[in-house]
Design an enzyme around this catalytic site. Structure first.
Site, PDB file in Angstrom:
ATOM      1  N   ASP A   9       0.839  -1.196   0.000  1.00  0.00           N
ATOM      2  CA  ASP A   9       0.000   0.000   0.000  1.00  0.00           C
ATOM      3  C   ASP A   9       0.871   1.242   0.000  1.00  0.00           C
ATOM      4  O   ASP A   9       2.036   1.196   0.405  1.00  0.00           O
ATOM      5  CB  ASP A   9      -0.930   0.026   1.214  1.00  0.00           C
ATOM      6  N   GLY A  10       0.277   2.327  -0.463  1.00  0.00           N
ATOM      7  CA  GLY A  10       0.912   3.635  -0.434  1.00  0.00           C
ATOM      8  C   GLY A  10      -0.043   4.624   0.205  1.00  0.00           C
ATOM      9  O   GLY A  10      -1.258   4.422   0.196  1.00  0.00           O
ATOM     10  N   GLU A  46       2.366   3.825  -4.071  1.00  0.00           N
ATOM     11  CA  GLU A  46       1.806   2.502  -4.383  1.00  0.00           C
ATOM     12  C   GLU A  46       2.809   1.690  -5.212  1.00  0.00           C
ATOM     13  O   GLU A  46       3.050   0.517  -4.934  1.00  0.00           O
ATOM     14  CB  GLU A  46       0.492   2.645  -5.161  1.00  0.00           C
ATOM     15  N   ASP A  69      -4.504  -2.591  -3.237  1.00  0.00           N
ATOM     16  CA  ASP A  69      -5.774  -1.903  -3.451  1.00  0.00           C
ATOM     17  C   ASP A  69      -5.630  -0.829  -4.533  1.00  0.00           C
ATOM     18  O   ASP A  69      -6.544  -0.053  -4.765  1.00  0.00           O
ATOM     19  CB  ASP A  69      -6.311  -1.312  -2.152  1.00  0.00           C
ATOM     20  N   HIS A 124      -9.446  -0.319   2.502  1.00  0.00           N
ATOM     21  CA  HIS A 124     -10.206   0.157   3.660  1.00  0.00           C
ATOM     22  C   HIS A 124     -11.529  -0.592   3.826  1.00  0.00           C
ATOM     23  O   HIS A 124     -12.547  -0.009   4.177  1.00  0.00           O
ATOM     24  CB  HIS A 124     -10.422   1.668   3.580  1.00  0.00           C
ATOM     25  N   ASP A 134      -1.526  -0.597   4.962  1.00  0.00           N
ATOM     26  CA  ASP A 134      -1.895   0.814   5.054  1.00  0.00           C
ATOM     27  C   ASP A 134      -1.284   1.456   6.296  1.00  0.00           C
ATOM     28  O   ASP A 134      -0.738   2.563   6.230  1.00  0.00           O
ATOM     29  CB  ASP A 134      -3.416   0.964   5.078  1.00  0.00           C
TER      30      ASP A 134
END
Length: 144
Positions: A9-10, A46, A69, A124, A134
């Site tokens: 994740d970023g 990301e 994501d 999320h 995250d």
């Protein structure tokens, strides 16, 4: 050899702004990696998360499944965006320069020479490993 599932994740505080990236290996979240930049974008973070995860875990040929994501990352490989970018001289469908080409080029080379697949997960949405990635990314955002 079984495929290692890696969640990436970023995150960015402002876009652009300070940002962080993170990755964690399922099912228990170890090992992990994270880092950040003072002036960046969410998409850049990301991509960097995936690049670092593959450099760290898959460069020796270990099979990886990157779970992200980011449709930007997943579609780049699953829909072969990168093939069109290369063919078009690193221009996107709007004839604009591809963003983050300095990260995409080494990432594409790694993916070509490694055993990596990509899967999208809704962000999320409560998935524990996506939430951990995250959290790592947010924690790595450099302070002011």
């Amino acid at each position: 050899m079984s495929r290692i599932e890696v969640f990436t994740d970023g995150a960015c505080s402002g876009n652009p702004g300070p940002g962080g990236w993170g990755w964690a290996v399922a099912p228990d979240g170890t090992p992990t990696g994270s880092g950040g930049e003072r002036d960046t974008t969410n998409q850049r973070m990301e991509v960097y998360a995936v690049l670092d995860a593959i450099r760290t875990l898959g460069a020796d040929g270990t099979p990886l499944e990157i779970v992200s994501d980011s449709t930007y990352v997943v579609k780049c490989f699953n829909d072969s965006w990168w093939v069109k970018w290369e063919r078009n001289g690193w221009k996107n469908s709007k004839k604009q320069p591809v963003a983050n080409v300095d990260l995409w080029k080494p990432l594409i080379e790694l993916v070509r020479s490694s055993d990596v697949t990509f899967r999208w997960v809704k962000g999320h949405s409560g998935h524990p490993m996506n939430e951990l990635a995250d959290q790592l990314a947010v924690a790595a955002i450099p302070a002011g």
